[in-house]
Scaffold this active site. Structure first.
Site, PDB file in Angstrom:
ATOM      1  N   HIS A  91      -9.784   1.479   4.368  1.00  0.00           N
ATOM      2  CA  HIS A  91      -8.550   1.842   4.982  1.00  0.00           C
ATOM      3  C   HIS A  91      -9.024   2.409   6.478  1.00  0.00           C
ATOM      4  O   HIS A  91      -9.722   3.585   6.379  1.00  0.00           O
ATOM      5  CB  HIS A  91      -7.570   2.202   4.232  1.00  0.00           C
TER       6      HIS A  91
ATOM      7  N   ASN B 137       0.636  -1.109   0.292  1.00  0.00           N
ATOM      8  CA  ASN B 137      -0.124  -0.104   0.009  1.00  0.00           C
ATOM      9  C   ASN B 137       0.834   1.258  -0.061  1.00  0.00           C
ATOM     10  O   ASN B 137       1.579   1.676   1.109  1.00  0.00           O
ATOM     11  CB  ASN B 137      -0.697   0.009   1.337  1.00  0.00           C
ATOM     12  N   TRP B 138       1.082   1.668  -1.114  1.00  0.00           N
ATOM     13  CA  TRP B 138       2.090   2.906  -1.363  1.00  0.00           C
ATOM     14  C   TRP B 138       1.228   4.066  -0.666  1.00  0.00           C
ATOM     15  O   TRP B 138       1.936   5.468  -0.760  1.00  0.00           O
ATOM     16  CB  TRP B 138       2.356   3.131  -2.680  1.00  0.00           C
ATOM     17  N   LYS B 139       0.129   4.159  -0.507  1.00  0.00           N
ATOM     18  CA  LYS B 139      -0.545   5.276   0.216  1.00  0.00           C
ATOM     19  C   LYS B 139      -0.406   6.606  -0.931  1.00  0.00           C
ATOM     20  O   LYS B 139      -0.270   6.397  -2.050  1.00  0.00           O
ATOM     21  CB  LYS B 139      -0.304   5.670   1.343  1.00  0.00           C
TER      22      LYS B 139
ATOM     23  N   SER C 163       2.836  -1.685  10.734  1.00  0.00           N
ATOM     24  CA  SER C 163       4.231  -1.889  11.002  1.00  0.00           C
ATOM     25  C   SER C 163       4.896  -3.025  10.531  1.00  0.00           C
ATOM     26  O   SER C 163       5.873  -3.545  11.532  1.00  0.00           O
ATOM     27  CB  SER C 163       4.536  -1.522  12.341  1.00  0.00           C
TER      28      SER C 163
ATOM     29  N   GLY D 252       2.675  -0.972   4.369  1.00  0.00           N
ATOM     30  CA  GLY D 252       2.811   0.484   4.080  1.00  0.00           C
ATOM     31  C   GLY D 252       4.237   1.007   3.928  1.00  0.00           C
ATOM     32  O   GLY D 252       4.736   0.648   2.902  1.00  0.00           O
TER      33      GLY D 252
ATOM     34  N   GLU E  28      -5.902  -4.655  10.270  1.00  0.00           N
ATOM     35  CA  GLU E  28      -4.749  -3.581  10.580  1.00  0.00           C
ATOM     36  C   GLU E  28      -5.379  -2.749  11.785  1.00  0.00           C
ATOM     37  O   GLU E  28      -6.001  -1.662  11.839  1.00  0.00           O
ATOM     38  CB  GLU E  28      -4.935  -2.798   9.369  1.00  0.00           C
TER      39      GLU E  28
ATOM     40  N   GLY F  20       1.871   2.574  10.806  1.00  0.00           N
ATOM     41  CA  GLY F  20       2.691   3.674  10.960  1.00  0.00           C
ATOM     42  C   GLY F  20       3.503   3.990  12.253  1.00  0.00           C
ATOM     43  O   GLY F  20       4.016   4.955  12.291  1.00  0.00           O
TER      44      GLY F  20
ATOM     45  N   GLU G 121      -7.333   4.990   7.478  1.00  0.00           N
ATOM     46  CA  GLU G 121      -6.919   6.578   7.147  1.00  0.00           C
ATOM     47  C   GLU G 121      -8.308   7.199   5.939  1.00  0.00           C
ATOM     48  O   GLU G 121      -8.703   8.253   6.514  1.00  0.00           O
ATOM     49  CB  GLU G 121      -5.690   6.613   6.372  1.00  0.00           C
TER      50      GLU G 121
END
Ligand code: PGA
Length: 235
Positions: free
Chosen positions: A95, A12-14, A200, A221, A164, A170, A97
């Protein structure tokens, strides 16, 4: 319990990387030998086409429109059909976020999953509790409630669950092996789908997490943005 043999690693490159470094990273991954997992990369939407044309990596998007499966008056949205048409087979939905910054709730997430399924995409649904919810002993209830967003179109073929925990994303502090295994077992009891862990994941903990019986793969991530680190994970 169903066995899902080959492990799946989803990057997941965000909202990271400009075009040239993104293509370089994707090329390196695509050309790397010795990869023992199934691999999916989810770049920002604007980079998907370039990466698709220059690599043979399986691709996914990080979100799709809740409002229409194909076309509509939805300024700024990208539909599941467009994602499929550009060559993706996957889309991440829900997600934490997006739940946080875009106020996505179960109704929105359910509509997105339905659209993804209609377009022929595999939906990767993120679930997970906050630290406060875990400390209050509510993790299972929270995840169960999030799983209730899965529409009746969901099958083990078109849906992957990503556990998650929000407190692990993160932060450099992944969930413990016991916490991961227990929650995956709980999720599998509700939905016997492929279940991946995210939060993580780094090259030094990926192997032990992947070796857990209840873990079918990883959602990575930050560590997926660094070739050396990511290559160690997928090897
Ligand atoms: P992280 O992110 O690996 O940087 O913790 C995982 C994710 O949010 O999917």
């Amino acid at each position: 319990m169903k066995k899902h043999n080959k492990k799946l690693v989803i990057a997941n490159w965000k909202m990271n990387l400009l075009k040239d470094p993104a293509i370089n990273l994707a090329r390196k991954i695509s050309e790397a030998g010795d990869i023992s997992v199934d691999l999916v990369i989810c770049p920002p939407d604007l980079l998907i086409d370039s990466i698709k044309s220059q690599t043979n990596i399986s691709l996914g998007a990080q979100n799709c429109s809740a409002h229409a499966e194909d076309f509509g008056a939805c300024t700024g949205d990208i539909s599941a059909a467009m994602i499929k048409n550009i060559g993706c087979n996957y889309v991440i939905i829900g997600h934490s976020e997006r739940r946080k910054y875009h106020k996505e709730n179960n109704d929105i997430i359910s509509a997105k999953i339905t659209n993804a399924h209609k377009a022929g995409l595999v939906a990767i649904i993120c679930v997970g509790e906050s630290l406060e919810e875990r400390q209050e002993g509510r993790s299972h209830d929270i995840v169960l409630n999030q799983l209730s967003a899965l529409p009746p179109t969901s099958t083990p073929e078109n849906t992957i669950i990503a556990y998650e925990p929000i407190w692990a994303i993160g932060t450099g502090k992944s969930a413990s092996l016991t916490e991961i295994n227990q929650m995956h077992e709980y999720i599998r009891f509700e939905k016997d789908f492929k279940i991946v862990y995210g939060g993580s994941v780094k090259c030094d903990n990926a192997k032990e997490i992947l070796s857990l019986g209840q873990v079918d793969g990883l959602l990575v991530g930050a560590a997926s943005l660094d070739f050396e680190q990511f290559y160690k994970i997928i090897k």
